[in-house]
Scaffold this motif. Structure first.
Motif, PDB file in Angstrom:
ATOM      1  N   ALA A 115       0.814  -1.113  -0.136  1.00  0.00           N
ATOM      2  CA  ALA A 115      -0.153  -0.184  -0.052  1.00  0.00           C
ATOM      3  C   ALA A 115       0.955   1.310  -0.077  1.00  0.00           C
ATOM      4  O   ALA A 115       1.854   1.280   0.496  1.00  0.00           O
ATOM      5  N   THR A 116       0.315   2.219  -0.664  1.00  0.00           N
ATOM      6  CA  THR A 116       1.079   3.646  -0.342  1.00  0.00           C
ATOM      7  C   THR A 116       0.503   4.131   1.141  1.00  0.00           C
ATOM      8  O   THR A 116      -0.504   4.357   1.402  1.00  0.00           O
ATOM      9  N   LEU A 117       1.520   4.547   1.756  1.00  0.00           N
ATOM     10  CA  LEU A 117       1.527   4.932   3.189  1.00  0.00           C
ATOM     11  C   LEU A 117       1.746   6.453   3.253  1.00  0.00           C
ATOM     12  O   LEU A 117       2.600   7.020   2.922  1.00  0.00           O
ATOM     13  N   ARG A 118       0.490   7.094   4.059  1.00  0.00           N
ATOM     14  CA  ARG A 118       0.672   8.366   4.406  1.00  0.00           C
ATOM     15  C   ARG A 118       0.432   8.717   5.722  1.00  0.00           C
ATOM     16  O   ARG A 118      -0.566   8.409   6.269  1.00  0.00           O
ATOM     17  N   LEU A 119       1.677   9.298   6.471  1.00  0.00           N
ATOM     18  CA  LEU A 119       1.395   9.610   7.816  1.00  0.00           C
ATOM     19  C   LEU A 119       1.117  10.951   8.147  1.00  0.00           C
ATOM     20  O   LEU A 119       1.513  11.872   7.579  1.00  0.00           O
ATOM     21  N   THR A 120       0.255  11.319   9.086  1.00  0.00           N
ATOM     22  CA  THR A 120      -0.027  12.623   9.449  1.00  0.00           C
ATOM     23  C   THR A 120       0.148  12.759  11.056  1.00  0.00           C
ATOM     24  O   THR A 120       0.413  11.834  11.777  1.00  0.00           O
ATOM     25  N   ASP A 121       0.012  13.980  11.532  1.00  0.00           N
ATOM     26  CA  ASP A 121       0.454  14.242  12.910  1.00  0.00           C
ATOM     27  C   ASP A 121      -0.849  13.891  14.019  1.00  0.00           C
ATOM     28  O   ASP A 121      -0.781  14.247  15.073  1.00  0.00           O
ATOM     29  N   GLY A 122      -1.962  13.380  13.375  1.00  0.00           N
ATOM     30  CA  GLY A 122      -3.035  13.118  14.167  1.00  0.00           C
ATOM     31  C   GLY A 122      -4.299  12.373  13.556  1.00  0.00           C
ATOM     32  O   GLY A 122      -4.275  12.552  12.289  1.00  0.00           O
ATOM     33  N   MET A 123      -5.034  11.858  14.265  1.00  0.00           N
ATOM     34  CA  MET A 123      -6.351  11.357  13.627  1.00  0.00           C
ATOM     35  C   MET A 123      -7.235  12.533  12.750  1.00  0.00           C
ATOM     36  O   MET A 123      -7.642  12.390  11.604  1.00  0.00           O
ATOM     37  N   ASP A 124      -7.266  13.702  13.503  1.00  0.00           N
ATOM     38  CA  ASP A 124      -8.247  14.836  12.590  1.00  0.00           C
ATOM     39  C   ASP A 124      -7.493  15.033  11.361  1.00  0.00           C
ATOM     40  O   ASP A 124      -8.137  15.067  10.277  1.00  0.00           O
TER      41      ASP A 124
END
Length: 319
Positions: A115-124
């Protein structure tokens, strides 16, 4: 509302792609809790949690054009794993959006599945990014706000109803509410006398706060149990829980981690805190319903590493 025909159709659709997980009496948990306990071992499901059911059903429902454009999911861990692994099995391009706080093992599995993975700083911010990706043409595989997904999660309840002996009370962990909505719908149809209870951890209280408010509301997230940490429930899951569920109980993170240790010692299963919280909730249920209770526990997932469990054990002074 999801009906039993929807759940039965989902069961036919995903058969052969997912595991019919064991439903077993647990002498160890029965002795620990002082009441007969039957466990639905969904942690033995493909990808280590019930999430494979909903992800598979949604992917199978896509048109050829949607499959070619790809699917996207937002996840604190288990739903992302499920989408990544099942999309690879079904030859669908997948993108998974996770907060940086998601378990490292979950991030690694999603990436290894292709999968292409995208990480963010939180669920929002994760949900906000998914909205952008949907606008670019990807199909959202929502973790709970989708009748296809809820019906497929309801196959857990369908199997539980078919395979368990007599039950009075079934306890289900709650994040966004897709699992409990589907399980409650199945049990209401197949075993209408059974009471269904939800459990959340403190700092991941989206459903209990929604019930108090009369509808979905945004919640502040602070629980270590990231797999239950939805920023809000949906109107769809709220409506099912409000109509079909006895109550949603809230337990501390510490007790959820203690529950992991108790499940390992007494039930001989390696569960994550999202399942560990079932045991303190079971004690609350037994205190409320009195004698004669026969409990069913949906052991929803086992995607916690030994290192994570030991770190939580140290943090909460449980050694």
């Amino acid at each position: 509302m999801i009906g039993i025909s929807d759940i039965e159709a989902a069961a036919r659709s995903i058969a052969g792609h997912v595991v019919r997980t064991p439903t077993v009496p647990s002498p160890g948990l029965s002795a620990l809790l002082g009441a007969p306990v039957t466990a639905k071992l969904e942690l033995l499901q493909r990808t280590g949690s019930f999430k494979a059911r909903g992800a598979t059903a949604k992917l199978l429902s896509l048109s050829a054009a949607e499959r070619a454009a790809g699917a996207v999911a937002v996840s604190g861990g288990n739903h992302g794993i499920a989408l990544a692994v099942m999309a690879a099995a079904l030859d669908v391009k997948a993108t998974v959006v996770m907060p940086e706080t998601a378990p490292a093992r979950s991030i690694g599995i999603a990436r290894e599945a292709g999968a292409t993975l995208r990480l963010t700083d939180g669920m929002d911010s994760a949900f906000a990014l998914v909205k952008e990706l949907r606008d670019e043409g990807l199909t959202l595989v929502h973790p709970f706000d989708d009748p296809v997904v809820i019906a497929a999660q309801g196959t857990v309840g369908l199997e539980f109803a078919d395979d368990a002996d007599e039950l009075t009370d079934v306890i289900v962990s709650v994040g966004g509410g897709g699992l409990i909505a589907g399980v409650a719908a199945a049990l209401r149809a197949r075993r209408p006398g059974v009471r269904v209870w939800g459990v959340e951890t403190e700092g991941a209280q989206a459903m209990s706060e929604a019930l108090a408010a009369g509808g979905p509301v945004p919640v502040a997230l602070s629980s270590v149990v990231t797999t239950l940490s939805a920023p809000s429930v949906s109107r769809l899951t709220y409506d099912h829980v409000a109509a079909l569920v006895e109550d949603v109980l809230v337990v501390p993170d510490r007790e959820a981690v203690r529950g992991c240790l108790d499940l390992a010692e007494h039930a001989k299963v390696w569960a994550e805190p999202a399942a560990g919280c079932l045991l303190p909730a079971a004690r609350q249920v037994l205190a409320r319903v009195g004698g004669g209770a026969r409990l069913g526990l949906v052991v929803c997932g086992g995607n916690a590493t030994p290192g994570e469990v030991m770190a939580w054990t140290e943090r909460f002074g449980l050694r």
